[in-house]
Design an enzyme around this catalytic site. Structure first.
Site, PDB file in Angstrom:
ATOM      1  N   PRO A 107       0.820  -1.218   0.000  1.00  0.00           N
ATOM      2  CA  PRO A 107       0.000   0.000   0.000  1.00  0.00           C
ATOM      3  C   PRO A 107       0.853   1.267   0.000  1.00  0.00           C
ATOM      4  CG  PRO A 107      -0.731  -1.515   1.701  1.00  0.00           C
ATOM      5  CD  PRO A 107       0.590  -2.020   1.201  1.00  0.00           C
ATOM      6  N   GLU A 157       2.302  -7.574   9.171  1.00  0.00           N
ATOM      7  CA  GLU A 157       2.185  -6.119   9.192  1.00  0.00           C
ATOM      8  C   GLU A 157       3.148  -5.459   8.225  1.00  0.00           C
ATOM      9  OE1 GLU A 157      -0.842  -6.459  11.055  1.00  0.00           O
ATOM     10  OE2 GLU A 157      -0.217  -4.386  10.815  1.00  0.00           O
ATOM     11  N   ARG A 191      -1.366 -10.209 -20.481  1.00  0.00           N
ATOM     12  CA  ARG A 191      -2.252  -9.998 -21.641  1.00  0.00           C
ATOM     13  C   ARG A 191      -1.625  -9.034 -22.656  1.00  0.00           C
ATOM     14  NH1 ARG A 191      -7.185  -9.534 -20.923  1.00  0.00           N
ATOM     15  NH2 ARG A 191      -7.698  -7.907 -22.395  1.00  0.00           N
ATOM     16  N   ASP A 245      -8.179  -2.187 -26.090  1.00  0.00           N
ATOM     17  CA  ASP A 245      -8.451  -2.240 -24.658  1.00  0.00           C
ATOM     18  C   ASP A 245      -8.550  -0.801 -24.201  1.00  0.00           C
ATOM     19  OD1 ASP A 245      -8.714  -4.818 -24.174  1.00  0.00           O
ATOM     20  OD2 ASP A 245      -7.003  -5.033 -22.837  1.00  0.00           O
TER      21      ASP A 245
HETATM   22  C1  9WO Z   1      -1.194  -3.451   7.264  1.00  0.00           C
HETATM   23  C2  9WO Z   1      -1.816  -2.379   7.888  1.00  0.00           C
HETATM   24  C3  9WO Z   1      -2.703  -2.296   8.943  1.00  0.00           C
HETATM   25  C4  9WO Z   1      -3.178  -1.037   9.293  1.00  0.00           C
HETATM   26  C5  9WO Z   1      -2.785   0.095   8.603  1.00  0.00           C
HETATM   27  C6  9WO Z   1      -1.895   0.008   7.547  1.00  0.00           C
HETATM   28  C7  9WO Z   1      -1.423  -1.239   7.207  1.00  0.00           C
HETATM   29  N1  9WO Z   1      -0.576  -1.580   6.221  1.00  0.00           N
HETATM   30  C8  9WO Z   1      -0.452  -2.899   6.289  1.00  0.00           C
HETATM   31  C9  9WO Z   1       0.367  -3.594   5.360  1.00  0.00           C
HETATM   32  O1  9WO Z   1       0.975  -2.976   4.513  1.00  0.00           O
HETATM   33  N2  9WO Z   1       0.364  -4.949   5.457  1.00  0.00           N
HETATM   34  C10 9WO Z   1       0.986  -5.621   4.440  1.00  0.00           C
HETATM   35  C11 9WO Z   1       0.163  -6.769   3.935  1.00  0.00           C
HETATM   36  C12 9WO Z   1       2.400  -6.082   4.491  1.00  0.00           C
HETATM   37  C13 9WO Z   1       2.839  -6.223   3.105  1.00  0.00           C
HETATM   38  C14 9WO Z   1       1.822  -6.951   2.204  1.00  0.00           C
HETATM   39  N3  9WO Z   1       0.449  -6.690   2.548  1.00  0.00           N
HETATM   40  C15 9WO Z   1      -0.365  -5.953   1.766  1.00  0.00           C
HETATM   41  C16 9WO Z   1      -0.092  -5.539   0.502  1.00  0.00           C
HETATM   42  N4  9WO Z   1      -1.572  -5.508   2.139  1.00  0.00           N
HETATM   43  N5  9WO Z   1      -2.086  -4.796   1.105  1.00  0.00           N
HETATM   44  C17 9WO Z   1      -1.216  -4.810   0.126  1.00  0.00           C
HETATM   45  C18 9WO Z   1      -1.418  -4.110  -1.118  1.00  0.00           C
HETATM   46  C19 9WO Z   1      -0.534  -4.273  -2.171  1.00  0.00           C
HETATM   47  C20 9WO Z   1      -0.753  -3.564  -3.333  1.00  0.00           C
HETATM   48  N6  9WO Z   1      -1.813  -2.720  -3.471  1.00  0.00           N
HETATM   49  C21 9WO Z   1      -2.660  -2.581  -2.429  1.00  0.00           C
HETATM   50  C22 9WO Z   1      -2.499  -3.256  -1.247  1.00  0.00           C
END
Ligand code: 9WO
Length: 251
Positions: A89, A116, A154, A169
């Site tokens: 994220p 986390e 793709r 697309d």
């Molecule tokens: C957990 C979390 C909890 C509360 C607030 C913020 C937070 N961030 C994370 C977090 O980044 N957890 C991750 C789980 C650890 C690395 C992989 N994870 C992940 C990747 N969750 N969401 C994604 C992701 C990847 C790409 N695009 C959107 C979301």
């Protein structure tokens, strides 16, 4: 194209290569996916891949060493120069332009985290790019990695059939897609637009372009801001807005 995917759930992540366009690309030798589990690169009896966070706080953090060892193995198997991309994220937002860029590469190493997060020192030392699918948090990076794989594969030359690849697309030309319809011709009192029944391919194509531009303008003005419309595109947009009763002054 070869992709190495580092994930604690390799069977889950690998399933993206078992179906549809990606599965057919694998069958035709146009794409290969190898999943590496950091747990296979541990040295302790418990195959430890995570530990408590320094500074306290909830949850666990993925340890440096198993990930580093998995990435070393991925680099050894990947074509030279394959970038290491961590799905997170905290990354820059993935888009069609990035998908096209990746599709031109011989290889890619994707890192899907869990818990986390990943020890920041590993990200600093080994990751070339952090990539996000949007502002939301998943349980792990696997689903995001699978989405990136699908979007990229793709675009590999030869993967889509001639008809499919000939179809613009929508994101390929910067707009949303036009609406689609199929049988029955009328359902719940709703009919298919007459133009699609006309057999006039020029009119159908113009209608589809108008719909794509109009929907983009209404639903995703941010997409429209990037490129200037041609005179013809502007005419089609004006026509769309008039047909939808959206011209200025119509409230
Ligand atoms: C957990 C979390 C909890 C509360 C607030 C913020 C937070 N961030 C994370 C977090 O980044 N957890 C991750 C789980 C650890 C690395 C992989 N994870 C992940 C990747 N969750 N969401 C994604 C992701 C990847 C790409 N695009 C959107 C979301």
């Amino acid at each position: 194209m070869h992709v190495q995917l580092v994930s604690l759930f390799p069977e889950f992540a690998a399933s993206v290569a078992d179906y549809g366009v990606v599965g057919r690309a694998v069958g035709r030798g146009l794409f290969a996916l190898e999943c590496l589990n950091p747990r296979d690169f541990t040295n302790d009896a418990h195959r430890t891949v995570d530990d408590r966070p320094y500074g306290g706080g909830p949850g666990m953090v993925m340890k440096y060493e198993p990930l580093a060892a998995a990435i070393v193995a991925a680099r050894a198997a990947a074509p030279a120069g394959s970038p290491v991309v961590c799905l997170s994220p905290q990354g820059i937002v993935f888009d069609q332009a990035r998908a096209r860029e990746f599709a031109a590469l011989p290889g890619l190493i994707l890192l899907a985290g869990r818990y986390e997060g990943i020890d920041e020192r590993l990200i600093e030392a080994e990751v070339d790019l952090e990539l996000s699918l949007g502002d939301f948090v998943l349980s792990g990076g696997e689903i995001a990695a699978m989405a990136v794989i699908d979007a990229v594969v793709r675009l590999i030359p030869g993967v889509l059939g001639d008809d499919e690849s000939a179809r613009q697309d929508s994101f390929g030309c910067g707009f949303l897609d036009h609406p689609h319809y199929t049988r029955p011709e009328v359902i719940q009192g709703k009919a298919v637009p007459d133009v699609l029944l006309s057999g006039d391919h020029a009119r159908i194509s113009a209608w589809r372009t108008k719909q794509a531009i109009g929907r983009s303008f209404v639903r995703r003005p941010d997409l429209m801001a990037r490129d200037e419309l041609t005179v013809e595109q502007q005419r089609l947009l004006d026509e769309y807005l008039q047909e939808q009763g959206l011209t200025p002054g119509n409230g």
